[in-house]
Design an enzyme around this catalytic site. Structure first.
Site, short mmCIF file in Angstrom:
data_model
loop_
_atom_site.label_atom_id
_atom_site.label_comp_id
_atom_site.label_asym_id
_atom_site.label_seq_id
_atom_site.Cartn_x
_atom_site.Cartn_y
_atom_site.Cartn_z
N HIS A 103 -10.17 8.63 21.50
CA HIS A 103 -10.67 9.73 22.21
C HIS A 103 -12.03 10.18 21.57
O HIS A 103 -12.40 11.44 21.65
CB HIS A 103 -9.60 11.03 22.25
CG HIS A 103 -8.49 11.00 23.38
ND1 HIS A 103 -7.29 11.32 22.76
CD2 HIS A 103 -8.48 10.61 24.41
CE1 HIS A 103 -6.41 10.89 23.69
NE2 HIS A 103 -7.11 10.48 24.89
N GLU B 271 -16.39 13.33 28.68
CA GLU B 271 -16.65 11.87 28.23
C GLU B 271 -17.75 11.01 28.72
O GLU B 271 -18.48 10.48 28.10
CB GLU B 271 -15.08 11.16 27.80
CG GLU B 271 -14.09 11.88 27.06
CD GLU B 271 -12.91 11.45 27.42
OE1 GLU B 271 -12.52 10.68 26.66
OE2 GLU B 271 -12.18 11.93 28.11
N ASN C 157 -15.37 3.06 33.51
CA ASN C 157 -14.09 2.98 32.78
C ASN C 157 -13.48 2.11 33.29
O ASN C 157 -12.68 2.41 34.36
CB ASN C 157 -13.85 4.33 32.60
CG ASN C 157 -12.52 4.66 31.62
OD1 ASN C 157 -12.22 3.45 31.05
ND2 ASN C 157 -11.95 5.79 31.64
N ARG D 186 4.17 8.68 25.97
CA ARG D 186 4.28 8.09 24.87
C ARG D 186 5.12 8.79 23.61
O ARG D 186 4.87 9.97 23.80
CB ARG D 186 2.83 7.75 24.20
CG ARG D 186 1.96 6.92 24.99
CD ARG D 186 0.71 6.62 24.37
NE ARG D 186 -0.51 5.94 24.99
CZ ARG D 186 -1.67 6.57 25.49
NH1 ARG D 186 -1.93 7.61 24.68
NH2 ARG D 186 -2.41 5.72 26.09
N ARG E 164 -17.16 2.55 28.89
CA ARG E 164 -16.13 3.11 27.93
C ARG E 164 -15.27 1.79 27.45
O ARG E 164 -14.83 1.16 28.02
CB ARG E 164 -15.30 4.04 28.62
CG ARG E 164 -14.12 4.39 27.50
CD ARG E 164 -13.07 5.38 28.12
NE ARG E 164 -12.33 6.07 27.14
CZ ARG E 164 -11.19 6.76 27.63
NH1 ARG E 164 -10.76 7.04 28.67
NH2 ARG E 164 -10.61 7.20 26.44
#
Ligand code: ADP
Length: 401
Positions: free
Chosen positions: A180, A384, A7, A241, A91
């Site tokens: 996601h 993940e 990642n 965010r 990813r």
């Protein structure tokens, strides 16, 4: 078969080596401050002592070299030769409309990921750097791209279109994509399995609540809506965010504060959310501790977060014509029973009722629902990296067919 999962971010690179015959995580770690002075390399492996090295990494290729070195190391490593790594799974944030599933990386795929940079300017360039670095250091090892947007490709047009002039969709591919995806896919499938039910016959709402948070509506195994949009900024308020706000606020703030597009983007992505409301921290643990000390803004931030999630669950139940299963996952979803309780408080009318004792559980697959609940609420730890590794094996096996 051992798969290295990568990642890659702008100045960081996280990795896991997974043995796919046993699904066992063999080693993991991360390279921080790539391309910046003061680089840090952290590595931990099964049955070996963890270690941290202060070492500068001028680029991602250097970081990958250090990862391989650590995996091969006689003291801290877990493999004896690089040839033991059968494949690399990456990813990749944005697949745009080009990718609905995971793919073997060849020149054409690299080009297509590059074309998606305009949609994912903050991540795709670094994902590509990670792929190029692996190609250089691990020549000949097959690589697979797994997209964060992939699982959401099944959303119907009515859910993914924005009510802007239609030509923006045609010219610039402006639409909802969602993120996601690997997590929503993994936990929805796991939840169905855990409950012994057929996913093709279930209406599931999955809540991935971490630093970045998103919710998805999964009907009969397919994503039909999700809270993040063209970018991961839309939807829920998050650690830093802002999530969804009235779009008219943006030009207003730019005028009032004399901000450039880059500056306003930075404020909405890095200085808003829980950090923006509290003015202190984006970490939910810190904010919860502040709330307990009587800090009102900390309490407000957490209650706003929960309120927004409650509303999404209700709206996705409406979108699917019902809900059978509610899933909590990621850092907050897996560990914070208090927030889960606040989220579910007003959902009893829909049959979502938590059992206070069961809701004390954390970090493991479990059923949290009360006896009289008609909707099953479950906690499913996300994974993940394992999903990326499974996809990698699958893509390579399909290539042989
Ligand atoms: P990321 O989006 O970076 O992967 P995580 O899924 O790790 O984030 O979630 C980070 C958030 O989850 C943090 O705000 C943190 O407070 C919370 N969190 C993570 N682990 C725990 C834990 N063991 N107990 C309570 N909260 C946790």
């Amino acid at each position: 078969m051992k798969v290295l999962v990568i990642n890659a971010g702008s100045s960081s690179l996280k990795y896991q080596l997974i043995d796919m015959t046993t699904n066992v995580l063999m080693a993991k770690g991360q390279c921080e401050r790539i391309g910046i002075d003061g680089g840090i390399f952290k590595h931990s492996a099964n049955g070996k002592e963890d270690y941290t090295r202060n070492v500068n990494m001028e680029n991602h290729a250097k970081a990958i070299e250090l990862v391989i070195e650590a995996l091969l190391d006689s003291e801290h490593g877990v493999i004896s030769s690089m040839s033991e790594i059968s494949a690399v799974g990456h990813r990749v944030l944005h697949g745009g409309e080009k990718f609905s599933g995971s793919v073997f990386i060849d020149d054409k795929v690299m080009e297509a990921i590059e074309e998606c940079i305009e949609l994912g300017p903050l991540h795709n360039p670094h994902n590509l750097t990670g792929i190029r670095a692996c190609a250089k250091v691990m020549q000949g090892v097959p690589q697979v791209a797994v997209f964060d947007t992939g699982f959401h490709a099944t959303m119907p047009k009515v859910a993914f279109m924005y009510a802007l002039p239609y030509e923006y969709y045609e010219k610039y591919h402006i639409r909802r994509y969602g993120f996601h995806g690997t997590s929503h896919r993994y936990v929805s499938a796991k939840a169905a399995k855990f409950l012994g039910k057929d996913i093709n016959n279930l209406k599931i709402v999955t809540c991935h609540l971490g630093n970045g948070s998103s919710i998805a509506a999964v009907k009969n195994g397919k994503c039909v809506d999700t809270s993040m949009g063209l970018t991961p900024l839309e939807g829920l308020m998050m650690g830093t965010r802002c999530g969804s706000i009235d779009p008219a606020i943006i030009p207003l703030m730019m005028e009032k504060e004399n901000l450039s597009t880059r500056e306003i983007d930075d404020i909405m992505n890095k200085k808003s959310g829980v950090l923006g409301i509290t003015g202190v921290s984006s970490d939910f643990r810190d904010v919860e501790a502040l709330w307990d000390e009587g800090n009102e803004r900390a309490g407000l931030a957490l209650q706003m977060f929960c309120y927004q999630i409650t509303k999404y669950i209700g709206s996705y139940a409406a979108a699917m014509g019902g809900i059978d299963v509610l899933v909590f996952t990621a850092g907050i979803g897996e560990n914070n029973g208090r927030l889960r309780k606040i989220i579910c408080e007003n959902l009893a009318f829909m049959g979502i009722i938590l059992d206070d004792e069961k809701n004390k559980q954390r970090g493991k697959e479990c059923d949290l629902s009360a006896e009289n609940a008609t909707v099953k609420t479950v906690l499913i730890p996300t994974n993940e990296e394992l999903t990326i590794a499974i996809d990698t094996v699958e893509v390579l096996e399909n290539l042989k067919k």
